[in-house]
Design an enzyme around this catalytic site. Structure first.
Site, PDB file in Angstrom:
ATOM      1  N   GLU A 165       0.804  -1.220   0.000  1.00  0.00           N
ATOM      2  CA  GLU A 165       0.000   0.000   0.000  1.00  0.00           C
ATOM      3  C   GLU A 165       0.838   1.271   0.000  1.00  0.00           C
ATOM      4  O   GLU A 165       0.361   2.333  -0.379  1.00  0.00           O
ATOM      5  CB  GLU A 165      -0.951   0.018   1.201  1.00  0.00           C
ATOM      6  CG  GLU A 165      -0.279   0.042   2.562  1.00  0.00           C
ATOM      7  CD  GLU A 165       0.075  -1.360   3.054  1.00  0.00           C
ATOM      8  OE1 GLU A 165       0.698  -1.462   4.106  1.00  0.00           O
ATOM      9  OE2 GLU A 165      -0.258  -2.329   2.354  1.00  0.00           O
ATOM     10  N   ASP A 211      21.335  18.434 -30.543  1.00  0.00           N
ATOM     11  CA  ASP A 211      21.707  19.357 -31.602  1.00  0.00           C
ATOM     12  C   ASP A 211      23.083  19.920 -31.244  1.00  0.00           C
ATOM     13  O   ASP A 211      23.525  19.836 -30.096  1.00  0.00           O
ATOM     14  CB  ASP A 211      20.658  20.473 -31.701  1.00  0.00           C
ATOM     15  CG  ASP A 211      20.813  21.292 -32.964  1.00  0.00           C
ATOM     16  OD1 ASP A 211      21.610  20.900 -33.821  1.00  0.00           O
ATOM     17  OD2 ASP A 211      20.141  22.323 -33.081  1.00  0.00           O
ATOM     18  N   ASP A 230      16.291  22.805 -29.190  1.00  0.00           N
ATOM     19  CA  ASP A 230      15.545  24.025 -28.879  1.00  0.00           C
ATOM     20  C   ASP A 230      14.942  24.696 -30.106  1.00  0.00           C
ATOM     21  O   ASP A 230      14.393  25.788 -30.006  1.00  0.00           O
ATOM     22  CB  ASP A 230      16.452  25.026 -28.153  1.00  0.00           C
ATOM     23  CG  ASP A 230      17.627  25.477 -29.026  1.00  0.00           C
ATOM     24  OD1 ASP A 230      17.797  24.929 -30.128  1.00  0.00           O
ATOM     25  OD2 ASP A 230      18.353  26.392 -28.600  1.00  0.00           O
ATOM     26  N   ASN A 269       6.268 -14.089   3.556  1.00  0.00           N
ATOM     27  CA  ASN A 269       5.112 -14.125   4.461  1.00  0.00           C
ATOM     28  C   ASN A 269       4.031 -15.072   3.953  1.00  0.00           C
ATOM     29  O   ASN A 269       3.354 -15.752   4.723  1.00  0.00           O
ATOM     30  CB  ASN A 269       4.535 -12.724   4.637  1.00  0.00           C
ATOM     31  CG  ASN A 269       5.429 -11.841   5.491  1.00  0.00           C
ATOM     32  OD1 ASN A 269       6.219 -12.348   6.290  1.00  0.00           O
ATOM     33  ND2 ASN A 269       5.314 -10.539   5.334  1.00  0.00           N
ATOM     34  N   ASP A 304       5.432  -0.158   7.362  1.00  0.00           N
ATOM     35  CA  ASP A 304       5.252   0.887   6.349  1.00  0.00           C
ATOM     36  C   ASP A 304       5.830   2.220   6.818  1.00  0.00           C
ATOM     37  O   ASP A 304       6.445   2.959   6.042  1.00  0.00           O
ATOM     38  CB  ASP A 304       3.767   1.057   6.012  1.00  0.00           C
ATOM     39  CG  ASP A 304       3.240  -0.082   5.147  1.00  0.00           C
ATOM     40  OD1 ASP A 304       4.064  -0.750   4.493  1.00  0.00           O
ATOM     41  OD2 ASP A 304       2.018  -0.305   5.135  1.00  0.00           O
TER      42      ASP A 304
END
Length: 888
Positions: free
Chosen positions: A319, A361, A633, A701, A730
């Site tokens: 999450e 360029d 540019d 897990n 978390d």
């Protein structure tokens, strides 16, 4: 000034106009009918209908209309309010999944579980919101420094520049090469006005726009109406005047999402994140029902099994991933903003880090961007004042965008005072520059009534329309040998590093100054070649150092220039770019994509490229699995900027370049780019740290929960304990964005590799599960937890939280943690805080509410030994993965 004519129906083609009609039939048809009606009116009628005039609107009237129509912003560009942005974060797939799980808990009476999940969702969304808000505010301040403007008429002030957002219906605007069309407009007058509609139709060739009224159904396709120009397209060449007829959401595509106007492919980074999220959700769809069934069947309490399964689902959900990504990208954007680099698109930061080829360029990047007119010679190489005077007249009277060469000519000493152009010449007309002809002409009338066409441009293009040349001030017919001799003069100047422009002229018969004669490119014929002007743009002292630095970090620099091959080769040699061969635009036209891709990988210098050829080189490199950046540019850089994985421009660029770019530099320097590359790699590195940890922990897990559920007569951990464990873990990860990234990691481009994540998950996940099972065994057989479910659950809660929190220091670096690579102070402090909290909670006043109990001293020591062993084995396996598969 205005005329009416009918044109033949244009060839129908698939466009986003047709896409739009599929999306929103009624609005699009209404817009189309209105546009066709306006196209059929004369220019005078349109001006009258808009309650405007050829002198423009007054400032008061423009302000009044702005209050009525609002700012000239399409919906995708408008800033969302704070609550809408926050709600959008809550509506992300992961957040919605968690909110559903929270609802399940509340529905079955598990208030604490529902609240815990809600806290996690709100924490993640709130932190994401704060970081996005900070990033937006910083970016807005910098964006204001490079706002795109339009040239508009005001009755009291004449021509002025205003931000595009300030345009209103009825405004009279002027268009020239490089301009973005800022709204839907009706052309009032034009001169060789060619507009690229590629953003709308996908058609690469520009379309000529004229002011003439047409019949309502004269164009089969909406985009082919020749006297209308549409928001988001851009001027490739020529000049024009137009009246704004629609702004913002009232334009042809204002009611459609901006991705129809400016399409961009989803980045490899986003694709990788989406693949990872889908993988996790797939695991959940398999594992959570399995855990529910195993616990329900083995323990007989289906409600308890449901609560546990919901808690497991929350534990498996990454999450914090959206928040971690947002924080890291925002931090990168803020760090770059301090160096005056505007990040228009946050995900472009990651592409910066993944870039392994930078195409650029030449002018202003490798050179000083200070072009100086050094020589003005006749065709024999002898100094000629007449050449520079004619060149001056051409640059002075042209109304299109003046480039650096024009600026250099106009700043040449004493020419203006000598020829007094406003006193002795009157402009009659001009033929604007375009990238096919590569030249432009002005027509002036002299005081004696004679008229003169003066043309300047690329030497070979000028020579192709000349039949005579001046020798000693006297025109003489050109012969074949003259062409060879003149080419030698040009080549000699090019090899010395000069950019050469040819100047030619043609005497025209006298005609009244107010004559309605219109000139076009067909008049550029039978010219007399006068001579050449040679410019010098010295290489930057820092360019060589920057190229070496970029190469050190795995980024190869390639020059894609429209300039002469000899000039490109000269400059590249000065700045240390390797190679003796320059690939020319004409050469690549004869190659298929495979052959061009092969050449593009091996060559560093490309010259005489038109805009489409630049974009094609970039696409061929991308097909060979390169991440390509482009720095440009100019008008001719728009297509390349959009084709590149990360488009980079500067604040002084033309409109189309700034709008097409993802990154805007406040100074044109490759050194700044090197810093951006490193910042992109830092951002990506910190994001992948979280992904590697969460994927391996989640996989471990899953294995632990599934096995424990099958073997134990009780739940291995209470649902609220799983939720609290996940919340605390978390919190410990929120500081990852502040972490340091090893220098070794920064040396190579970093790209998303789902296989690398998979290797970490499949290798380190089972190791985590192995030590979980070791903990289970010690709790069961040594400390007698077979009949003490609270003791078992508390012991695994502490071991699981400690191992997940501490393993970040192993995975965060490819080196030996702490000894060779130190974490950031915030990450270290959050780790220490969560570790101490994990050890304190079983003895805290909250232990009963959380279903925890105090652990014996020996068990605490055993857990610390288990965690230490887990970290040691993880370090060894990580080192093996790095050496075996080259992972970082």
């Amino acid at each position: 000034m205005f005329a009416v004519r009918n044109t033949s129906a244009a060839t129908a083609k698939l466009s986003v106009f047709e896409d739009a009609q599929k999306i929103a039939h009624t609005p699009e048809r209404t817009v189309e009918r209105e546009m066709r009606r306006i196209a059929a009116l004369s220019a005078e009628a349109v001006i009258q209908e808009q309650h405007s005039s050829l002198q423009g609107l007054s400032a008061v009237e423009a302000a009044s209309r702005q209050r009525i129509y609002g700012p000239n912003l399409i919906a995708a560009e408008a800033q969302r309010s704070g609550w809408k942005r926050f709600m959008a974060l809550l509506a992300s797939p992961l957040s919605l999944l968690l909110l559903v799980l929270a609802g399940v808990n509340l529905a079955i009476g598990e208030t604490w579980g529902g609240l815990m999940i809600g806290i996690m969702v709100m924490l993640s969304s709130l932190l994401s919101f704060v970081q996005e808000h900070r990033s937006d505010r910083a970016a807005q301040k910098l964006r204001s420094m490079v706002a795109t403007t339009a040239t508009v008429l005001r009755t009291t002030k004449g021509k002025i520049e205003i931000p595009l957002v300030g345009l209103v219906p009825g405004d009279i605007i002027f268009l020239s090469a490089g301009d973005i069309i800022p709204a839907d407009v009706r052309i009032l007058s034009s001169k060789s006005l060619f507009i690229s509609q590629a953003a709308l139709t996908g058609e690469s060739l520009p379309v000529e726009k004229t002011p003439f009224a047409i019949a309502q159904n004269d164009a089969e396709v909406f985009s082919d109406i020749v006297n209308l120009a549409f928001m988001g397209t851009n001027v490739m060449s020529g000049t024009g005047m137009a009246i704004v007829i629609a702004t913002a959401e009232h334009t042809a595509f204002g009611h459609i999402a901006a991705d129809l106007v400016k399409r961009r492919e989803i980045s490899s980074f986003d694709q990788g994140i989406n693949k990872y999220i889908r993988l996790i959700i797939l695991f959940m769809l398999v594992m959570v029902p399995l855990v529910f069934l195993v616990n329900g069947l083995s323990k007989g309490d289906w409600l308890e099994a449901l609560l546990f399964a919901v808690a497991v689902a929350v534990g498996l959900t990454p999450e914090m991933l959206p928040m971690i990504i947002t924080i890291n990208l925002a931090k990168g954007a803020l760090a770059m903003s301090e160096k005056k680099v505007i990040v228009k698109r946050l995900n472009a930061i990651q592409n910066f880090g993944a870039m392994d080829i930078l195409c650029t360029d030449k002018t202003g990047t490798l050179t000083q961007d200070k072009i100086i007119l050094e020589q003005h010679v006749d065709i024999d190489g002898t100094d000629s004042s007449k050449v520079v005077e004619y060149a001056y007249l051409n640059s002075y009277f042209q109304t299109g965008m003046k480039n650096l060469l024009d600026v250099a000519i106009l700043s040449y000493v004493d020419v203006h005072e000598k020829i007094e152009p406003d006193k002795h010449y009157q402009k009659i007309d001009e033929v604007p520059f375009d990238f096919e002809r590569r030249r432009m002409s002005v027509i002036v009338q002299q005081a004696n009534g004679s008229r003169l066409l003066i043309c300047k441009g690329a030497a070979e293009e000028i020579l192709s329309v000349c039949t005579d040349a001046e020798h000693g001030g006297v025109p003489a017919p050109l012969a074949s040998q003259h062409g060879t001799a003149m080419n030698q003069t040009v080549d000699s100047l090019n090899q010395d590093g000069f950019r050469v422009i040819a100047v030619a002229y043609k005497q025209l018969p006298p005609q009244p100054a107010d004559s309605a004669d219109a000139f076009s490119k067909t008049d550029e014929s039978a010219l007399t070649l006068l001579g050449y002007i040679a410019f010098l743009d010295p290489p930057k002292d820092s360019a060589s150092e920057a190229i070496i630095a970029l190469h050190h970090y795995g980024v190869n620099v390639k020059v894609l220039s429209g300039d002469n091959g000899a000039v490109v080769l000269n400059v590249c040699r000065h700045v240390g770019l390797a190679g003796d061969h320059v690939v020319l635009g004409n050469d690549i036209d004869a190659l298929d994509d495979d052959a061009l891709g092969n050449i593009a990988e091996r060559s560093s210098m490309f010259a005489k490229l038109n805009p489409m050829q630049k974009a094609r080189v970039i696409r061929c490199l991308q097909k060979r699995n390169h991440v390509v950046g482009y720095l440009g540019d100019g008008i001719n850089d728009g297509a390349a900027l959009k084709a590149a994985d990360v488009g980079i421009s500067v604040d002084s660029a033309v409109d189309i370049a700034k709008e097409s770019a993802d990154i805007i530099l406040m100074r044109k320097s490759l050194i700044v780019l090197k810093d951006g590359v490193l910042e992109g790699r830092r951002v990506f590195g910190n994001i992948t740290k979280y992904i590697k940890m969460s994927s391996s922990s989640n996989f471990g897990n899953m294995l632990s929960v599934l096995g424990a559920s099958a073997m134990l007569p009780f739940l291995p951990m209470a649902p609220i304990q799983i939720l609290l464990n996940n919340l605390l873990y978390d919190v410990s990860q929120t500081a990852i964005a502040t972490d340091h990234v090893d220098r070794d990691y920064l040396k190579q481009p970093r790209r998303w590799e789902i296989t690398d994540i998979g290797r970490f998950m499949l290798t380190l996940g089972p190791v985590s599960s192995l030590f979980d099972y070791l903990t289970f065994g010690i709790l069961w057989f040594v400390f007698g937890a077979a009949h003490q479910s609270v003791l078992f659950q508390t012991g695994w809660f502490v071991e699981s939280l400690l191992s997940q929190t501490l393993v970040v220091h192993i995975i965060r670096t490819g080196k030996i943690p702490f000894a060779q690579s130190k974490p950031s102070l915030p990450l270290l402090m959050t780790t220490i805080m969560i570790v101490l909290l994990a050890l304190w909670l079983p003895t805290s006043p909250f232990s009963d509410a959380l279903g925890l109990t105090a652990l014996p001293l020996l068990l605490n020591i055993a857990i610390l030994l288990i965690v230490s062993s887990y970290l040691l084995l993880t370090q060894l396996l990580k080192s093996w993965l790095m050496s075996r598969f080259g992972l970082k």
